[in-house]
Design a protein around this motif. Structure first.
Motif, PDB file in Angstrom:
ATOM      1  N   ARG A  29      14.527 -95.852  -3.512  1.00  0.00           N
ATOM      2  CA  ARG A  29      14.350 -95.799  -1.928  1.00  0.00           C
ATOM      3  C   ARG A  29      14.053 -94.259  -1.567  1.00  0.00           C
ATOM      4  NH1 ARG A  29      18.454 -94.948   1.763  1.00  0.00           N
ATOM      5  NH2 ARG A  29      18.006 -95.976   3.762  1.00  0.00           N
ATOM      6  N   ALA A  30      14.591 -93.097  -2.324  1.00  0.00           N
ATOM      7  CA  ALA A  30      14.257 -91.994  -2.084  1.00  0.00           C
ATOM      8  C   ALA A  30      13.011 -91.646  -2.442  1.00  0.00           C
ATOM      9  CB  ALA A  30      15.202 -90.981  -2.885  1.00  0.00           C
ATOM     10  N   SER A  31      12.352 -92.152  -3.591  1.00  0.00           N
ATOM     11  CA  SER A  31      11.122 -91.798  -3.932  1.00  0.00           C
ATOM     12  C   SER A  31      10.139 -92.515  -3.084  1.00  0.00           C
ATOM     13  CB  SER A  31      10.681 -91.961  -5.299  1.00  0.00           C
ATOM     14  OG  SER A  31      11.003 -93.382  -5.537  1.00  0.00           O
TER      15      SER A  31
ATOM     16  N   GLU B 149       5.991 -90.707   9.151  1.00  0.00           N
ATOM     17  CA  GLU B 149       6.670 -89.488   9.786  1.00  0.00           C
ATOM     18  C   GLU B 149       6.026 -88.235   8.841  1.00  0.00           C
ATOM     19  OE1 GLU B 149      10.074 -91.003   7.746  1.00  0.00           O
ATOM     20  OE2 GLU B 149       8.348 -91.812   8.465  1.00  0.00           O
ATOM     21  N   GLU B 150       5.505 -87.381   9.594  1.00  0.00           N
ATOM     22  CA  GLU B 150       5.073 -86.216   8.804  1.00  0.00           C
ATOM     23  C   GLU B 150       5.886 -84.989   9.118  1.00  0.00           C
ATOM     24  OE1 GLU B 150       2.756 -85.799   6.452  1.00  0.00           O
ATOM     25  OE2 GLU B 150       1.999 -88.029   6.538  1.00  0.00           O
TER      26      GLU B 150
ATOM     27  N   VAL C  25       6.434 -94.878 -10.625  1.00  0.00           N
ATOM     28  CA  VAL C  25       7.971 -94.747 -10.736  1.00  0.00           C
ATOM     29  C   VAL C  25       8.707 -96.122 -10.578  1.00  0.00           C
ATOM     30  CG1 VAL C  25       9.859 -93.292  -9.638  1.00  0.00           C
ATOM     31  CG2 VAL C  25       7.618 -92.509  -9.553  1.00  0.00           C
TER      32      VAL C  25
ATOM     33  N   LEU D 233      11.514 -97.329 -13.473  1.00  0.00           N
ATOM     34  CA  LEU D 233      12.718 -97.610 -12.968  1.00  0.00           C
ATOM     35  C   LEU D 233      13.229 -99.040 -13.280  1.00  0.00           C
ATOM     36  CD1 LEU D 233      13.411 -95.928  -9.653  1.00  0.00           C
ATOM     37  CD2 LEU D 233      14.508 -95.486 -11.698  1.00  0.00           C
TER      38      LEU D 233
ATOM     39  N   LYS E 174      10.641 -93.007   0.290  1.00  0.00           N
ATOM     40  CA  LYS E 174      10.664 -92.092   1.427  1.00  0.00           C
ATOM     41  C   LYS E 174      10.118 -90.709   1.379  1.00  0.00           C
ATOM     42  CE  LYS E 174      14.118 -94.390   4.303  1.00  0.00           C
ATOM     43  NZ  LYS E 174      15.538 -94.116   4.942  1.00  0.00           N
ATOM     44  N   SER E 175       9.972 -90.097   0.088  1.00  0.00           N
ATOM     45  CA  SER E 175       9.450 -88.898  -0.028  1.00  0.00           C
ATOM     46  C   SER E 175       8.093 -88.816  -0.338  1.00  0.00           C
ATOM     47  CB  SER E 175      10.401 -88.333  -1.089  1.00  0.00           C
ATOM     48  OG  SER E 175      10.035 -88.703  -2.307  1.00  0.00           O
ATOM     49  N   GLY E 176       7.461 -90.225  -0.294  1.00  0.00           N
ATOM     50  CA  GLY E 176       6.052 -90.059  -0.203  1.00  0.00           C
ATOM     51  C   GLY E 176       5.327 -90.255  -1.487  1.00  0.00           C
ATOM     52  N   VAL E 177       6.030 -90.818  -2.417  1.00  0.00           N
ATOM     53  CA  VAL E 177       5.448 -91.131  -3.763  1.00  0.00           C
ATOM     54  C   VAL E 177       4.632 -92.395  -3.622  1.00  0.00           C
ATOM     55  CG1 VAL E 177       5.802 -91.416  -6.146  1.00  0.00           C
ATOM     56  CG2 VAL E 177       7.249 -90.001  -5.037  1.00  0.00           C
TER      57      VAL E 177
ATOM     58  N   ALA F 247      19.121 -96.419  -5.367  1.00  0.00           N
ATOM     59  CA  ALA F 247      19.052 -95.225  -4.470  1.00  0.00           C
ATOM     60  C   ALA F 247      17.892 -94.203  -4.882  1.00  0.00           C
ATOM     61  CB  ALA F 247      20.285 -94.438  -4.535  1.00  0.00           C
ATOM     62  N   LEU F 248      17.368 -94.383  -6.151  1.00  0.00           N
ATOM     63  CA  LEU F 248      16.372 -93.535  -6.655  1.00  0.00           C
ATOM     64  C   LEU F 248      15.008 -94.064  -6.090  1.00  0.00           C
ATOM     65  CD1 LEU F 248      16.292 -90.773  -7.986  1.00  0.00           C
ATOM     66  CD2 LEU F 248      15.770 -91.932 -10.005  1.00  0.00           C
TER      67      LEU F 248
ATOM     68  N   GLY G 146      22.371 -96.558  -8.725  1.00  0.00           N
ATOM     69  CA  GLY G 146      21.471 -95.406  -8.923  1.00  0.00           C
ATOM     70  C   GLY G 146      20.167 -95.776  -8.859  1.00  0.00           C
ATOM     71  N   SER G 147      19.665 -96.432  -9.724  1.00  0.00           N
ATOM     72  CA  SER G 147      18.223 -96.847  -9.898  1.00  0.00           C
ATOM     73  C   SER G 147      17.893 -97.095  -8.097  1.00  0.00           C
ATOM     74  CB  SER G 147      17.973 -98.118 -10.477  1.00  0.00           C
ATOM     75  OG  SER G 147      16.804 -98.587 -10.279  1.00  0.00           O
TER      76      SER G 147
END
Lengths: 84, 109
Positions: free
Chosen positions: B82-84, B108-109, B29, B33, B86-89, B79-80, B76-77
């Motif tokens: 950082r979000a991916s 954190e789980e 990812v 990006l 943090k969401s564990g990708v 933020a995307l 936007g790139s």
């Protein structure tokens, strides 16, 4: 006119490659990233339509589309970040 | 003026094509990006300003669109990405992220 069609086919090929990544992408982040890239490409295509149709109204549409695509990317990013 | 505009539009459409190719070919990812966002930002600069050079009475509106894309696309790139993260990708195993890699114990789980 022929050069505009050449530009349009080049950009359409790039958009189709990004669309393949939307279909194939293993995670949700891949799909949203490819959608973000495709939104920027579509903004360019709308500006190209302003040149083809000789109508400056399409430039306003391109500006609004860019604003909405940025909003969509940020909202989906916040949704991904908050999910666990 | 028209020659400058058409040259800029050629460069821009080639960079749009390279952005799509980078999104398709890169391994994870974060690389996707990076490749896609950089290439399409430069492509938008060249392409939309090229349209403005062909019709000089549209130049102000095209400069506004380009400035908007130049501000919002990297935001936007980022933020995307950082979000991916943090969401564990997981990044590609060949990537060396150094100090930015999340720690094994603190995840954190």
């Amino acid at each position: 006119m022929t050069t505009l069609i050449v530009f349009l086919s080049l950009i359409a090929f790039g958009a189709v490659l990004a669309l393949l990544r939307i279909f194939r992408g293993p995670t949700l982040s891949d799909r949203v990233a490819a959608l973000d890239i495709m939104n920027v490409i579509v903004t360019g295509v709308i500006v190209l339509f302003a040149l083809i149709e000789e109508n400056p109204l399409f430039l306003d549409i391109a500006l609004v589309y860019a604003a909405l695509s940025f909003l969509e990317t940020v909202v989906v990013a916040r949704y991904l970040e908050g999910r666990k | 003026m028209e020659i400058i505009g058409y040259t800029l539009m050629t460069i821009g459409s080639l960079f749009y094509l390279l952005g799509g190719l980078g999104v398709l070919r890169m391994p994870d990812v974060y690389n996707r990006l990076q490749a896609g966002t950089k290439a399409t930002t430069l492509g938008s600069f060249s392409f939309i300003l090229g349209v403005g050079f062909i019709h000089p009475e549209w130049l102000l509106k095209t400069i506004v669109i380009v400035a908007f894309i130049a501000i919002t696309n990297p935001v936007g790139s980022s933020a995307l990405a950082r979000a991916s993260l943090k969401s564990g990708v997981k990044p590609d195993p060949r990537t060396d992220m150094g100090e930015y890699l999340p720690k094994e114990g603190s995840e954190e789980e």
